[in-house]
Motif scaffolding. Structure first.
Motif, mmCIF file in Angstrom:
data_model
loop_
_atom_site.group_PDB
_atom_site.id
_atom_site.type_symbol
_atom_site.label_atom_id
_atom_site.label_comp_id
_atom_site.label_asym_id
_atom_site.label_seq_id
_atom_site.Cartn_x
_atom_site.Cartn_y
_atom_site.Cartn_z
ATOM 1 N N ALA A 1 -0.087 16.801 40.530
ATOM 2 C CA ALA A 1 1.145 16.531 40.731
ATOM 3 C C ALA A 1 1.873 15.495 39.832
ATOM 4 C CB ALA A 1 1.699 15.981 42.181
ATOM 5 N N PRO A 2 3.072 15.957 39.191
ATOM 6 C CA PRO A 2 3.408 15.182 38.127
ATOM 7 C C PRO A 2 3.313 13.667 38.147
ATOM 8 C CG PRO A 2 5.101 17.001 38.672
ATOM 9 C CD PRO A 2 4.121 16.918 39.550
ATOM 10 N N TRP A 3 3.514 13.138 39.553
ATOM 11 C CA TRP A 3 3.316 11.712 39.871
ATOM 12 C C TRP A 3 1.996 11.093 39.874
ATOM 13 C CZ3 TRP A 3 1.765 10.434 44.742
ATOM 14 C CH2 TRP A 3 1.668 11.554 45.631
ATOM 15 N N TYR B 1 0.297 5.596 47.884
ATOM 16 C CA TYR B 1 -0.818 6.682 47.769
ATOM 17 C C TYR B 1 -1.407 6.366 46.440
ATOM 18 C CZ TYR B 1 -3.912 10.453 48.485
ATOM 19 O OH TYR B 1 -4.854 11.148 48.500
ATOM 20 N N LYS B 2 -0.770 6.565 45.375
ATOM 21 C CA LYS B 2 -1.243 6.480 44.275
ATOM 22 C C LYS B 2 -2.250 5.019 43.966
ATOM 23 C CE LYS B 2 -0.199 7.194 39.307
ATOM 24 N NZ LYS B 2 0.958 7.372 38.266
ATOM 25 N N PRO C 1 10.485 17.726 48.400
ATOM 26 C CA PRO C 1 10.286 17.087 47.331
ATOM 27 C C PRO C 1 8.873 16.352 47.008
ATOM 28 C CG PRO C 1 11.531 15.558 48.515
ATOM 29 C CD PRO C 1 10.981 16.671 49.255
ATOM 30 N N ILE C 2 8.104 16.805 47.775
ATOM 31 C CA ILE C 2 6.858 15.961 47.600
ATOM 32 C C ILE C 2 5.967 16.386 46.355
ATOM 33 C CG2 ILE C 2 6.503 15.502 50.223
ATOM 34 C CD1 ILE C 2 4.464 18.093 50.042
ATOM 35 N N TRP C 3 6.243 17.467 45.484
ATOM 36 C CA TRP C 3 5.385 17.784 44.574
ATOM 37 C C TRP C 3 6.045 17.069 43.232
ATOM 38 C CZ3 TRP C 3 0.670 19.435 43.180
ATOM 39 C CH2 TRP C 3 0.532 19.951 41.688
ATOM 40 N N SER C 4 7.398 17.113 43.022
ATOM 41 C CA SER C 4 7.969 16.653 41.751
ATOM 42 C C SER C 4 8.572 15.470 42.156
ATOM 43 C CB SER C 4 8.819 17.745 41.235
ATOM 44 O OG SER C 4 9.800 17.971 42.225
#
Length: 416
Positions: free
Chosen positions: A43-45, A332-333, A319-322
């Motif tokens: 995912a982008p984030w 989480y990251k 919106p969870i993907w982008s």
């Protein structure tokens, strides 16, 4: 040994065979999934991490909204995973230990298969479950659990740790159990696949489609693939003691058998009429008429969508993907904790129903924030929706049939 399909079953079989010292070739038509399998879809984030789409449980709902869903098998009418891990890499990851009734003689299992102690013990040791997948030991987005619990308790339901009581499946509810570790999707990709690939007697072919079995009468002599650079024809020969294990899912396995001249005559005739596959069919005198694709069952389900003022529908996961909620994404990251450490289900429950035929059937339910779709003429608050899905499972007596069409597209022929 050639194992076809690197999903749940194929990975376990390949690991156990290689553990026993057998030489194993595992053939998977798709590619990697989690980071440890070679996957690099972020995912982008999450760019710059080792947390791929398939590692991150909270990205589960995004599997159904991508513009390039390469993980789904594109030649069958049902959802099926074509990648390492199969469904385990892309589904909701609910993980239940089997009740004794699952392997009863009444369900068609041979006498002597009823004692699961040793194999189940090995599974538990290798792949334990968790009800609290976040690395900080906290539960998140619990409103749906709290609301549905208030519906079930007055009806005589009791709260249980479901996997600690696998035989209790009547008027019970609990939190989902997941095969996750360290806030990531773990399952067979992080266990059986890792131990298998560490052995010198194990080999994996990815992006390789098995198109049929080469045989002489009832003897399988090879496995035909689309990897034609191998041997000039893509055929993997078997030794005299070699074996083939087909674990390509219900639809994929049935199709391979049809394309090998094994199954109902009407299905094999479709293969014979296909110019791409007919040249590799054995002569009609060697066709084996077996009821492949018959007597299949399914779990019918229905979704009920509600609203409640205390529920956070989590933006319906859109919106969870982008562009997920910043605080949750950062949490989480940083340490694989928070909402993204779990898939969407928040509560599960079971009830038994005895039909007029005297047979016990099991009703299973799952509750989660959000909804796949809403069909209503009434106004509602989309930020407060949640879904309860009911499934009819063990005890189903209706049966159907699966097969192929003239293009080899796998499909349901008769609904159960």
């Amino acid at each position: 040994y050639v194992v076809v399909g690197a999903g749940n079953c194929g990975l376990v079989v390949a690991d156990r065979l290689s553990e026993a010292g057998k030489k194993v070739l595992l053939i998977e038509r798709g590619g990697p999934s989690t980071y440890d399998t070679g996957g690099r879809d972020f995912a982008p984030w999450l760019t710059g991490t080792q947390l791929t789409r398939f590692d991150t449980p909270g990205l589960f709902e995004a599997m159904f909204s991508s513009t390039n869903p390469y993980w789904w098998c594109n030649d069958m009418s049902v959802f099926a995973g074509c990648l390492i891990g199969g469904g385990a890499a892309i589904n909701g990851a609910l993980y239940w230990y089997p009740p004794d009734v699952d392997f009863s003689t009444a369900n068609g299992w041979p006498s002597g298969w009823q004692s699961l102690g040793t194999p189940l013990g090995k599974l538990k040791a290798k792949l334990p479950y968790t009800q609290v997948p976040s690395t900080d030991g906290q539960l998140y987005l619990t409103q749906v659990y709290d609301v549905v619990k208030q519906l079930l308790t007055p009806q005589g339901y009791s709260a249980l740790d479901i996997n600690s009581n696998p035989n209790y499946k009547d008027h019970v509810y609990g939190r989902p159990a997941f095969p996750f570790k360290g806030g990531k999707r773990y399952s067979v990709m992080g266990t059986y696949f890792q131990t298998a690939k560490a052995r010198s007697n194990f080999k994996l072919w990815q992006w390789t489609l098995v198109t049929g079995l080469v045989r002489s009468g009832a003897q399988i002599t090879g496995v035909r693939t689309n990897y034609t650079a191998y041997g000039g024809n893509g055929v993997v020969p078997l030794t005299s003691k070699g074996r083939v294990i087909l674990s390509a899912g219900a639809f994929g396995t049935a199709r391979i058998l049809f394309q090998s001249g094994i199954g109902p005559t009407d299905m094999i005739n479709l293969v014979q009429g296909n110019t791409d596959y007919s040249p590799n069919l054995p002569p009609s005198s060697q066709w084996i008429n077996l009821p492949v694709g018959n007597n299949v069952s399914d779990n019918p389900s229905i979704n009920l969508v509600f609203t409640h003022p205390s529920v956070d529908a989590y933006d319906n996961w859109a919106p969870i993907w982008s562009s997920p909620r910043t605080a949750d994404a950062n949490q989480y990251k940083s340490n694989q904790s928070g909402i993204f450490a779990a898939t969407s289900p928040r509560l599960v429950f079971w009830k038994t129903v005895v039909g007029p035929d005297g047979k016990t059937r099991y009703l299973q339910g799952t509750a989660r924030p959000g909804a796949a779709s809403v069909t209503t003429s009434y106004s509602y608050n989309a930020s407060q929706i949640f879904t309860i899905t009911f499934y009819l499972s063990n005890g189903i007596t209706s049966r159907g049939r699966i097969g192929i069409d003239s293009t080899m597209y796998a499909k349901v022929l008769t609904n159960p």
